[in-house]
Design an enzyme around this catalytic site. Sequence first.
Site, PDB file in Angstrom:
ATOM      1  N   ASP A 149       0.822  -1.208   0.000  1.00 22.34           N
ATOM      2  CA  ASP A 149       0.000   0.000   0.000  1.00 22.34           C
ATOM      3  C   ASP A 149       0.859   1.263   0.000  1.00 22.34           C
ATOM      4  O   ASP A 149       1.932   1.288   0.610  1.00 22.34           O
ATOM      5  CB  ASP A 149      -0.898  -0.010   1.249  1.00 22.34           C
ATOM      6  CG  ASP A 149      -1.958   1.065   1.210  1.00 22.34           C
ATOM      7  OD1 ASP A 149      -2.335   1.501   0.101  1.00 22.34           O
ATOM      8  OD2 ASP A 149      -2.420   1.482   2.281  1.00 22.34           O
ATOM      9  N   ASN A 190     -10.543  -2.674  -6.355  1.00 26.08           N
ATOM     10  CA  ASN A 190      -9.674  -1.798  -7.141  1.00 26.08           C
ATOM     11  C   ASN A 190     -10.222  -1.487  -8.533  1.00 26.08           C
ATOM     12  O   ASN A 190      -9.724  -0.590  -9.224  1.00 26.08           O
ATOM     13  CB  ASN A 190      -8.267  -2.387  -7.277  1.00 26.08           C
ATOM     14  CG  ASN A 190      -7.454  -2.297  -6.006  1.00 26.08           C
ATOM     15  OD1 ASN A 190      -6.513  -3.065  -5.801  1.00 26.08           O
ATOM     16  ND2 ASN A 190      -7.800  -1.358  -5.119  1.00 26.08           N
TER      17      ASN A 190
END
Length: 245
Positions: A25, A73
């Site tokens: 991340d 996503n």
Amino acid sequence: MAIFKKKKTEMAQLPPPKHIAIIMDGNGRWAKNRGLPRTAGHGAGAETFRRIANYCRTLGVEYLTVYAFSTENWKRSEDEIAGIMKLLRNYLLEALQDMEKNHVRFKFFGDLTRLSPDLQELCRKAEMTSSKYHEVQVNFCLNYGGRDEIIRAAQAFAAKVAAGECAPEELTEEQFGNLLYSAGIPDPELIIRPSGEMRTSNFLLWQSAYSEYVFMNVLWPDFKEDDLDAAIAEYHRRNRRFGGA
């Protein structure tokens, strides 16, 4: 729950967990901080993955699971998604060329049917070609979500019940685990999330029941080998009781 702060002088020099998982991340914020497009952050993150994966192999890590692309996503822009898929495609082409040298086994967790046909084929080819290697295994969570994985496993068991192959009361944790993408793979002992965020983000929800989480205040493209060492050192400081006293 708190973010683990690495000590500058701390190096693990300790045996690593058998299975480490990483939520990669911070790519977008890394790029934004430098006035670059988000795709540049993903490119930098891909290079970090290559470096850290190689380092895990030198440490003796047997399984490395990385969160490459989640079911959520797809909400991102088409350009960003295309950039991520291009990076994955290039990585797999490179990995296929270097397999005889690296001896890395590949496994994919997630529903690959939403990917382009050529990318699906590359994933299948990487899994099949690398299946003979047993030194280290990299699991890519691709179009993956923990809740989605559990639902699919539940549906698979329900289909067995409907077919008369078993009864509902016969279901055990072991049987359910064998219906997951991770069937046959030990649960991760250590899950690392860089970027300063403190969420599991739908990652390995079943498998992480007794994993040790280490949250680190470093964006993924800036993640270095000594960050991994520090996370392993923190893991060794934990008292893992598995529900006992």
